[in-house]
Write an enzyme that holds these catalytic residues in place. Structure first.
Site, short mmCIF file in Angstrom:
data_model
loop_
_atom_site.label_atom_id
_atom_site.label_comp_id
_atom_site.label_asym_id
_atom_site.label_seq_id
_atom_site.Cartn_x
_atom_site.Cartn_y
_atom_site.Cartn_z
N CYS A 66 34.82 38.69 19.06
CA CYS A 66 35.76 39.81 19.07
C CYS A 66 37.04 39.46 19.82
O CYS A 66 37.07 38.55 20.66
CB CYS A 66 35.12 41.01 19.76
SG CYS A 66 33.82 41.81 18.81
N TYR A 104 27.99 34.50 9.99
CA TYR A 104 28.60 35.76 10.47
C TYR A 104 28.38 36.11 11.94
O TYR A 104 29.33 36.51 12.62
CB TYR A 104 28.15 36.94 9.60
CG TYR A 104 28.58 36.89 8.16
CD1 TYR A 104 29.60 36.04 7.72
CD2 TYR A 104 27.97 37.70 7.21
CE1 TYR A 104 29.97 35.99 6.40
CE2 TYR A 104 28.34 37.66 5.88
CZ TYR A 104 29.35 36.81 5.46
OH TYR A 104 29.73 36.78 4.16
N GLU A 146 36.35 35.06 13.16
CA GLU A 146 35.07 35.16 12.46
C GLU A 146 34.57 33.77 12.05
O GLU A 146 35.24 32.75 12.25
CB GLU A 146 35.24 36.10 11.26
CG GLU A 146 35.61 37.51 11.73
CD GLU A 146 35.70 38.53 10.62
OE1 GLU A 146 35.77 38.15 9.43
OE2 GLU A 146 35.71 39.74 10.96
N ASN A 147 33.36 33.77 11.50
CA ASN A 147 32.71 32.50 11.16
C ASN A 147 31.87 32.70 9.90
O ASN A 147 31.31 33.78 9.70
CB ASN A 147 31.82 32.08 12.35
CG ASN A 147 31.36 30.65 12.22
OD1 ASN A 147 30.44 30.33 11.48
ND2 ASN A 147 32.02 29.77 12.95
N ALA A 148 31.75 31.66 9.10
CA ALA A 148 30.94 31.73 7.89
C ALA A 148 29.49 32.07 8.22
O ALA A 148 28.80 32.70 7.41
CB ALA A 148 31.02 30.40 7.13
N GLU A 167 38.49 41.13 22.12
CA GLU A 167 38.37 41.37 23.56
C GLU A 167 37.77 40.15 24.26
O GLU A 167 38.17 39.80 25.37
CB GLU A 167 37.49 42.59 23.83
CG GLU A 167 38.06 43.91 23.31
CD GLU A 167 37.64 44.23 21.89
OE1 GLU A 167 37.47 43.29 21.08
OE2 GLU A 167 37.48 45.41 21.58
N ASN A 217 40.30 38.50 17.01
CA ASN A 217 38.95 38.19 16.53
C ASN A 217 38.96 36.91 15.70
O ASN A 217 39.93 36.61 14.98
CB ASN A 217 38.30 39.36 15.79
CG ASN A 217 39.10 39.91 14.64
OD1 ASN A 217 40.32 39.83 14.62
ND2 ASN A 217 38.42 40.48 13.67
N CYS A 242 31.35 44.15 23.86
CA CYS A 242 32.64 43.97 24.55
C CYS A 242 32.79 44.94 25.72
O CYS A 242 33.42 44.61 26.72
CB CYS A 242 33.79 44.10 23.57
SG CYS A 242 33.94 42.63 22.52
N CYS A 260 33.39 47.28 20.83
CA CYS A 260 31.96 47.33 20.48
C CYS A 260 31.13 47.33 21.78
O CYS A 260 31.66 47.08 22.88
CB CYS A 260 31.58 46.14 19.60
SG CYS A 260 31.46 44.56 20.49
N1 THU Z 1 36.12 43.59 16.27
C1 THU Z 1 36.82 43.22 17.39
O1 THU Z 1 37.31 42.10 17.48
N2 THU Z 1 36.96 44.13 18.37
C2 THU Z 1 36.56 45.43 18.31
O2 THU Z 1 36.81 46.19 19.23
C3 THU Z 1 35.83 45.91 17.12
C4 THU Z 1 35.50 44.88 16.11
C5 THU Z 1 36.03 42.63 15.17
C6 THU Z 1 34.69 41.96 14.98
C7 THU Z 1 34.78 41.55 13.52
O3 THU Z 1 35.48 40.30 13.43
C8 THU Z 1 35.64 42.61 12.89
O4 THU Z 1 36.32 43.26 13.96
C9 THU Z 1 34.86 43.64 12.09
O5 THU Z 1 33.83 44.16 12.83
#
Ligand code: THU
Length: 131
Positions: free
Chosen positions: A52, A47, A43-45, A54, A41, A88, A85
């Site tokens: 993810c 949000y 992330e970014n400022a 996946e 994963n 995904c 999620c």
């Molecule tokens: N996240 C994933 O990368 N995959 C998942 O299957 C569940 C959640 C990440 C998204 C976010 O960066 C962090 O987990 C918290 O939700």
């Protein structure tokens, strides 16, 4: 075989960029040629712009010329199951058959549960609907 996929997902998780949630995730997928593609994963400022693990793994698969997903591993921390999620699940659906297995593991790669895609995303919409 699944062991190698789990190891790839654990290794990918170590590269996660998750300063906001502090929830690192790694994913690994096997393609129709047996090749493994991994993602973490990012992330970014701003949000909602985060992606993810996946999604990263699927991008790597497509970049390498893969077109089918035959097995998936997701590795995440915490007590709960780190299952993909909703978004995904749909992304996996694009490249996977309903009986493809998705393994959900703890941070150290311990297998917690395995699901078929159809269990996680029943009655799904896919490319066939547009044919
Ligand atoms: N996240 C994933 O990368 N995959 C998942 O299957 C569940 C959640 C990440 C998204 C976010 O960066 C962090 O987990 C918290 O939700």
């Amino acid at each position: 075989m699944t062991d190698r996929l789990i190891a790839a997902a654990v290794a990918a998780r170590a590269h996660a960029y998750a300063p906001y949630s502090e929830f690192a995730v790694g994913a690994a997928i096997r393609d129709e040629q047996g090749r493994i593609h991994a993602g973490c994963n990012v992330e970014n400022a701003a949000y909602p712009q985060g992606v993810c693990a996946e999604a990263g793994a699927i991008s790597a698969l497509v970049l390498a010329g893969g077109r089918r997903i035959t097995e998936v591993v997701v590795v995440g921390g915490g007590d709960g199951l780190c299952s993909p999620c909703g978004g995904c699940r749909q992304k996996i659906r694009e490249f996977a058959a309903p009986d493809v297995v998705i393994h959900v593991c703890g941070a150290d790669g311990t297998l917690r549960r395995s699901f078929t895609l159809d269990e996680l995303l029943p009655h799904s919409f896919g490319p066939e609907n547009l044919a």
